[in-house]
Design a protein around this motif. Structure first.
Motif, PDB file in Angstrom:
ATOM      1  N   SER A 190       0.773  -1.308  -0.069  1.00 55.20           N
ATOM      2  CA  SER A 190      -0.024   0.029   0.049  1.00 55.20           C
ATOM      3  C   SER A 190       0.869   1.389   0.071  1.00 55.20           C
ATOM      4  CB  SER A 190      -0.868   0.113   1.313  1.00 55.20           C
ATOM      5  OG  SER A 190      -1.698   1.265   1.315  1.00 55.20           O
ATOM      6  N   SER A 191       0.523   2.066  -0.707  1.00 55.98           N
ATOM      7  CA  SER A 191       1.096   3.352  -0.700  1.00 55.98           C
ATOM      8  C   SER A 191       0.932   4.322   0.514  1.00 55.98           C
ATOM      9  CB  SER A 191       0.810   4.497  -2.049  1.00 55.98           C
ATOM     10  OG  SER A 191      -0.501   4.793  -1.915  1.00 55.98           O
ATOM     11  N   LEU A 192      -0.319   4.008   1.312  1.00 55.30           N
ATOM     12  CA  LEU A 192      -0.386   4.390   2.653  1.00 55.30           C
ATOM     13  C   LEU A 192       0.357   3.742   3.793  1.00 55.30           C
ATOM     14  CD1 LEU A 192      -4.423   4.892   2.415  1.00 55.30           C
ATOM     15  CD2 LEU A 192      -2.688   6.530   2.305  1.00 55.30           C
ATOM     16  N   GLY A 193       0.927   4.569   4.576  1.00 60.14           N
ATOM     17  CA  GLY A 193       1.536   4.040   5.930  1.00 60.14           C
ATOM     18  C   GLY A 193       0.460   3.294   6.748  1.00 60.14           C
ATOM     19  N   LYS A 207       5.786  -1.352   4.848  1.00 60.51           N
ATOM     20  CA  LYS A 207       6.928  -0.724   4.302  1.00 60.51           C
ATOM     21  C   LYS A 207       6.665   0.717   4.036  1.00 60.51           C
ATOM     22  CE  LYS A 207      11.154  -1.369   2.696  1.00 60.51           C
ATOM     23  NZ  LYS A 207      12.047  -1.803   3.639  1.00 60.51           N
ATOM     24  N   ALA A 208       5.438   1.112   3.629  1.00 56.91           N
ATOM     25  CA  ALA A 208       5.466   2.599   3.446  1.00 56.91           C
ATOM     26  C   ALA A 208       5.320   3.245   4.789  1.00 56.91           C
ATOM     27  CB  ALA A 208       3.856   2.649   2.807  1.00 56.91           C
ATOM     28  N   PHE A 209       4.979   2.883   5.720  1.00 57.50           N
ATOM     29  CA  PHE A 209       4.942   3.599   6.922  1.00 57.50           C
ATOM     30  C   PHE A 209       6.376   3.881   7.550  1.00 57.50           C
ATOM     31  CE2 PHE A 209       5.006   4.056  11.703  1.00 57.50           C
ATOM     32  CZ  PHE A 209       4.058   4.982  11.914  1.00 57.50           C
ATOM     33  N   GLN A 210       7.458   2.667   7.353  1.00 56.86           N
ATOM     34  CA  GLN A 210       8.781   2.785   7.541  1.00 56.86           C
ATOM     35  C   GLN A 210       9.537   3.737   6.604  1.00 56.86           C
ATOM     36  OE1 GLN A 210       9.792  -1.481   6.935  1.00 56.86           O
ATOM     37  NE2 GLN A 210       8.017  -1.970   8.234  1.00 56.86           N
ATOM     38  N   ASN A 211       9.066   3.764   5.338  1.00 60.81           N
ATOM     39  CA  ASN A 211       9.669   4.873   4.450  1.00 60.81           C
ATOM     40  C   ASN A 211       9.402   6.051   4.951  1.00 60.81           C
ATOM     41  OD1 ASN A 211      10.842   2.683   2.908  1.00 60.81           O
ATOM     42  ND2 ASN A 211       9.444   2.659   1.592  1.00 60.81           N
ATOM     43  N   LEU A 212       8.191   6.402   5.227  1.00 63.07           N
ATOM     44  CA  LEU A 212       7.677   7.538   5.553  1.00 63.07           C
ATOM     45  C   LEU A 212       8.601   8.404   6.824  1.00 63.07           C
ATOM     46  CD1 LEU A 212       3.808   7.599   5.474  1.00 63.07           C
ATOM     47  CD2 LEU A 212       5.559   8.951   4.179  1.00 63.07           C
ATOM     48  N   LEU A 213       8.871   7.354   7.798  1.00 65.11           N
ATOM     49  CA  LEU A 213       9.726   7.854   9.006  1.00 65.11           C
ATOM     50  C   LEU A 213      11.188   7.582   9.015  1.00 65.11           C
ATOM     51  CD1 LEU A 213       6.690   6.697  11.313  1.00 65.11           C
ATOM     52  CD2 LEU A 213       7.573   9.098  11.234  1.00 65.11           C
ATOM     53  N   GLY A 214      11.325   6.917   8.216  1.00 66.66           N
ATOM     54  CA  GLY A 214      13.089   6.505   7.979  1.00 66.66           C
ATOM     55  C   GLY A 214      13.297   5.521   9.050  1.00 66.66           C
ATOM     56  N   LYS A 283      -8.687  -4.297  21.281  1.00 67.16           N
ATOM     57  CA  LYS A 283      -7.664  -5.234  21.276  1.00 67.16           C
ATOM     58  C   LYS A 283      -6.551  -4.611  20.640  1.00 67.16           C
ATOM     59  CE  LYS A 283      -7.403  -9.636  18.971  1.00 67.16           C
ATOM     60  NZ  LYS A 283      -7.811 -10.911  18.202  1.00 67.16           N
ATOM     61  N   TYR A 284      -6.683  -3.595  19.618  1.00 63.44           N
ATOM     62  CA  TYR A 284      -5.737  -2.879  19.054  1.00 63.44           C
ATOM     63  C   TYR A 284      -6.252  -1.836  18.075  1.00 63.44           C
ATOM     64  CZ  TYR A 284      -5.865  -6.817  15.731  1.00 63.44           C
ATOM     65  OH  TYR A 284      -6.287  -7.983  14.864  1.00 63.44           O
ATOM     66  N   GLN A 285      -5.343  -1.068  17.749  1.00 67.44           N
ATOM     67  CA  GLN A 285      -5.832   0.160  16.936  1.00 67.44           C
ATOM     68  C   GLN A 285      -4.942   0.043  15.165  1.00 67.44           C
ATOM     69  OE1 GLN A 285      -4.560   1.250  20.044  1.00 67.44           O
ATOM     70  NE2 GLN A 285      -6.366   1.949  20.952  1.00 67.44           N
ATOM     71  N   VAL A 286      -5.743   0.070  14.422  1.00 66.90           N
ATOM     72  CA  VAL A 286      -5.227   0.288  13.102  1.00 66.90           C
ATOM     73  C   VAL A 286      -5.217   1.736  12.746  1.00 66.90           C
ATOM     74  CG1 VAL A 286      -5.293  -0.304  10.571  1.00 66.90           C
ATOM     75  CG2 VAL A 286      -5.948  -1.696  12.418  1.00 66.90           C
ATOM     76  N   ALA A 287      -3.819   2.415  12.161  1.00 66.34           N
ATOM     77  CA  ALA A 287      -3.733   3.602  11.817  1.00 66.34           C
ATOM     78  C   ALA A 287      -3.411   3.806  10.514  1.00 66.34           C
ATOM     79  CB  ALA A 287      -2.678   4.309  12.648  1.00 66.34           C
ATOM     80  N   LEU A 288      -4.011   4.389   9.413  1.00 70.96           N
ATOM     81  CA  LEU A 288      -3.672   4.703   8.144  1.00 70.96           C
ATOM     82  C   LEU A 288      -3.091   6.071   8.030  1.00 70.96           C
ATOM     83  CD1 LEU A 288      -6.664   3.351   6.117  1.00 70.96           C
ATOM     84  CD2 LEU A 288      -4.688   2.138   6.872  1.00 70.96           C
ATOM     85  N   ILE A 289      -1.768   6.255   7.538  1.00 66.05           N
ATOM     86  CA  ILE A 289      -1.297   7.674   7.525  1.00 66.05           C
ATOM     87  C   ILE A 289      -0.859   7.858   6.144  1.00 66.05           C
ATOM     88  CG2 ILE A 289       0.982   8.676   8.343  1.00 66.05           C
ATOM     89  CD1 ILE A 289      -0.039   5.707   9.986  1.00 66.05           C
ATOM     90  N   GLU A 290      -1.250   9.055   5.827  1.00 68.72           N
ATOM     91  CA  GLU A 290      -0.973   9.759   4.411  1.00 68.72           C
ATOM     92  C   GLU A 290      -0.201  10.951   4.525  1.00 68.72           C
ATOM     93  OE1 GLU A 290      -3.403  10.980   0.254  1.00 68.72           O
ATOM     94  OE2 GLU A 290      -4.426  10.431   2.276  1.00 68.72           O
ATOM     95  N   ASP A 291       0.999  11.077   3.795  1.00 66.39           N
ATOM     96  CA  ASP A 291       1.710  12.150   3.935  1.00 66.39           C
ATOM     97  C   ASP A 291       1.002  13.582   2.982  1.00 66.39           C
ATOM     98  OD1 ASP A 291       3.631  14.156   3.859  1.00 66.39           O
ATOM     99  OD2 ASP A 291       5.359  12.936   3.105  1.00 66.39           O
TER     100      ASP A 291
END
Length: 533
Positions: A190-193, A207-214, A283-291
């Motif tokens: 996904s292109s979204l983190g 991977k997208a989230f990792q790339n966003l934050l380095g 149980k947990y939260q799912v976060a979608l992050i878009e730059d």
């Protein structure tokens, strides 16, 4: 002699005493034996009742067992099956013979034999999974737990097995695993983190989230959400998280800043959704992050451009009015002077001079019309009139009644025109300009103009047809440009059709024409259907 008699009497007395004692002992033992017999009878009755009860319970368990139960002899001949086994395998052993060897799927034969050997040598096997041939359901996959049954001499006399049909279960598991792989591929590519968190702790990232934050995934697993958030802005997210933990909301969305590994900051739109346990707890939260850093910057630039454009439009509009005022004033003076000159020197001036003065007056009038046209053109998309129902049949009929139509020209509305939601003045300008053009340039002895309309998907398509001189194809696009005209007639300013196109553009339509030189022209234009009542 007397002594012997005494001895005999004592002996008899002792015998009587002994007999009486024996009788008493026998009586006691008999009583104990009777009581014991009665007790044994009672115990036997209870045992018989218990055995009957246990047999009934066992039969109930056998008959109501959800899984299939099979009892067979050592040779594999089926002795007994419960209803679940009858349903699974499709055989009625009261009517037909069945050996378990006939049920084994050919490709699983060796595995079945090794499992049976294990049963014989060890007395049981568990977690046997293989395919079997059934009478009506085809090949099914089953799970079996089996054990031997031993006789009095501890010799195996039979075997029993619990059989569970796991065909659907395995298929569902296969589908689940396939969907899981697909979902993992979607998430990972996904292109979204995407981040999985639990009470602020990062559990998993793509991977997208990792790339966003380095950061690497391993580095992020050691962090919490607050560690990658701008401290001043973390409060809003924390408040929403608390509401989510309290069960007040299940989702929320915020624009917030994140801190990269290298210390730089970027804006991101963050959508968070809760995944809850059955009791409603998180149980947990799912976060979608878009730059959205570039998007926000673009929006800022767009806002600046819009403001600058609005300012420029206002300045141009003001300039147009100022220029028109400054131009109209000397034009009026020129018109008055030329008229006075013509009247004062009417008898002195020759025919050529009169012709020249008339030409000058017409040029001045044409300039006045041109200035009016420029003003109308510049104001078309700047008049914010309230939208209202406009009955086009009435509008066009009123135009025909008001404008001057030469006696040799006829105008006919061929179809019912729709009612639309719009600005009456603009729509009147649209039709009036096209009708005036059709009248003005008609060169036939008997001019005919027709107006019609039909619905085309999301649009209404209008047409205005005349039998005039026609227009050369090379001018079809040019005539909609401002100041473009096809002849040098004094009354033509080249603004009318440009106004028409601008009005059509306001209503999200298109305008074009078909024409044959010498035969006539049809102007077509469309207006979007969703603005109609």
């Amino acid at each position: 002699m007397s002594n012997e008699l005494e001895i005999l009497q004592r002996a008899l007395q002792r015998e009587k005493a002994a007999r009486k004692q024996a009788e008493q002992i026998l009586e006691g033992k008999s009583r104990e034996l009777y009581e014991l017999t009665q007790e044994l009878k009672n115990v036997n009755t209870k045992l018989q009742e218990g055995l009957t009860e246990k047999s009934s319970e066992l039969q109930g368990v056998f008959e109501n067992l959800v899984d299939a139960y099979v009892l067979m002899d050592i040779s594999g001949n089926v002795i007994k099956m419960n209803d679940a086994a009858n349903e699974l395998f499709g055989y009625d052993i009261d009517k037909e013979h069945l050996n378990v060897l006939s049920l084994i799927y050919e490709e699983d034969y060796q595995y079945a034999m090794s499992s049976f050997q294990k049963l014989v040598t060890k007395g049981s096997f568990s977690d046997y999974q293989a395919r079997v041939n059934t009478k009506h359901k085809g090949v099914r996959t089953v799970h079996i737990n089996a054990s031997l049954i031993y006789g009095k001499k501890n010799q195996p006399i039979a075997a029993q097995g619990i059989v569970r049909d796991i065909t659907e279960e395995l298929e569902q598991k296969r589908i689940f695993e396939e969907q899981k792989k697909q979902l993992s591929a979607i998430v990972e590519n996904s292109s979204l983190g995407i981040a999985l968190t639990q009470f602020g702790k990062i559990l998993q990232t793509n991977k997208a989230f990792q790339n966003l934050l380095g950061y690497t995934n391993e580095e992020l697993l050691q962090k919490e959400v607050k560690d990658i958030s701008v401290k001043e802005e973390f409060k809003e997210s924390a408040e929403n998280m608390q509401k989510m933990n309290d069960g007040e909301i299940d989702t929320f969305s915020v624009n917030k800043k994140y801190v990269k590994k290298n210390g730089t900051i970027f804006w991101a739109k963050t959508n968070v959704a809760a995944v809850r346990n059955t009791d409603g707890s998180i149980k947990y939260q799912v976060a979608l992050i878009e730059d959205i850093t570039e998007q926000l910057e673009f929006e800022k630039q767009r806002d600046r451009l819009v403001k600058n454009l609005e300012k420029s439009n206002k300045e141009l509009n003001d300039y147009a009015h100022i220029v028109s005022h400054d131009l109209k004033s000397p034009l009026r003076s020129m018109n008055a002077l030329l008229t006075w000159l013509k009247e004062d020197y009417e008898e002195i001036l020759d025919e050529n001079a009169h012709h020249s003065l008339n030409m000058l007056i017409k040029k001045v009038d044409k300039m006045d019309l041109l200035i009016d046209g420029i003003l109308r053109y510049s104001s078309i998309d700047k008049i914010n009139q309230p939208q209202q129902k406009v009955i086009l049949n009435t509008v066009v009929t009123d135009i025909i009644d008001v404008i001057h139509i030469p006696s040799h020209i006829s105008i006919e509305i061929l179809t019912e025109l729709p009612s639309i939601e719009g600005d009456t003045f603009r729509l009147q300008q649209l039709f009036q300009n096209l009708i005036n053009n059709a009248i003005k340039y008609n060169d036939k002895e008997k001019g005919v103009i027709t107006i019609s309309c039909e619905q085309k998907n999301e649009f209404w398509e209008f047409s205005i047809t005349d039998n005039g001189p026609g227009i050369s194809k090379k001018y079809h696009d040019k005539i909609f440009q401002i100041f473009q005209t096809l002849d040098d007639k004094n009354e033509s300013t080249g603004v009318g059709l440009s106004i028409v196109k601008k009005i059509v553009d306001v209503y999200e339509g298109k305008i074009w024409l078909d024409s044959i030189e010498g035969e006539g022209t049809t102007f077509y234009f469309t207006l979007k259907n969703n603005s109609f009542l």
